[in-house]
Design an enzyme around this catalytic site. Sequence first.
Site, short mmCIF file in Angstrom:
data_model
loop_
_atom_site.label_atom_id
_atom_site.label_comp_id
_atom_site.label_asym_id
_atom_site.label_seq_id
_atom_site.Cartn_x
_atom_site.Cartn_y
_atom_site.Cartn_z
CE LYS A 145 -35.88 -46.99 -6.77
NZ LYS A 145 -36.71 -47.44 -5.51
N GLY A 155 -44.93 -43.13 1.22
CA GLY A 155 -44.07 -42.59 2.26
C GLY A 155 -43.93 -43.57 3.36
CB VAL A 164 -44.19 -42.95 -4.77
CG1 VAL A 164 -43.43 -44.27 -5.61
CG2 VAL A 164 -45.52 -43.02 -5.52
CE1 TYR A 165 -41.34 -47.78 -5.22
CE2 TYR A 165 -39.69 -48.54 -3.65
CZ TYR A 165 -40.23 -48.57 -4.96
OH TYR A 165 -39.36 -48.56 -5.99
CB SER A 166 -46.87 -47.81 1.11
OG SER A 166 -46.92 -48.94 0.57
#
Length: 326
Positions: free
Chosen positions: A88, A64, A60-62
């Site tokens: 994650k 992908g 989910v960070y940015s």
Amino acid sequence: MEYVKLGGTGLDVSRICLGCMGFGVAERWTHPWVRDEETSRQIMKQALDLGINFFDTANVYSDGTSEEFVGRALKDYAKRDEVVIATKVFFQMHEGPNGAGLSRKAIMTEIDNSLKRLGTDYVDLYQIHRWDYNTPIEETMEALHDVVKAGKVRYIGASAMYAWQFLKALNVAEENGWTRFVSMQNHLNLIYREEEREMLPLCREEKIGVIPYSPLASGRLTRDQGEKTHRAETDQVQKRKYDAMADADQVIIDRVAELASKHGVPRAHIALAWLLQKQPVTAAIIGATKSSHLDDAVAALSLRLTSEEIAHLEEPYVPHRVVGAI
């Protein structure tokens, strides 16, 4: 650099883990302070040069793009078998049904998406980002077991949940002969110590590696109360985590500054030294967005606090509302 086993496994990880939430395309997430690819690559290269072999990101960070940055940098700067890549799964990755959560469908889809973005055949540590209240834990644990048996994942871990939930997941895996979690990535620092009540004792008993995030409380343990930074002014998550208890926490922050002055070191050294001496902490996840953040983190490994100093830092703490597991 110091290396230790991750919990009860044979996996060697550096005691400093580079947290990669701060890398990615800012326009594709809610955090405008994330670093672009060029800056991210410089930080990851510095981490490798310092002996850090442990890198933590999430799908989910940015949207992908953190995984993409991490994958390309590590491919250019390191041998795959010498680094430990953690990512994650849980949060929303696309609109509509099955775009989030820990169902078999979501896990099977998202591990393949993460591997593609990371440019690797396997992830060393695959973690559930939160507890999924809408999916039976049996379904989640069996799916995680299957991705391990498929060779796509080496170990599995969990993050930010209540101790009873974590124990339930461990028991479900053991009862069915499925792969067990080997690590817990939780919220722990000098101004948030609620994990000491149940989660840390559970991890000690079950030989689970503990890899805390926010070890510096989003920088609050490293600066004066009135000092502003771009992240401090724009990061709504850290405001929700810490603003409510800011007055009570200030006493602890002042004691960190006092000890830092005594030792002649930056405040980050004190906060990290405290965390790294806390049992059973394996490694601290440092969300470095500047070169100095990594230098401070590695330097903290050589600082040992006395039992009196630790007691001095811990004495003013008051109970906090649980943040992270909800």
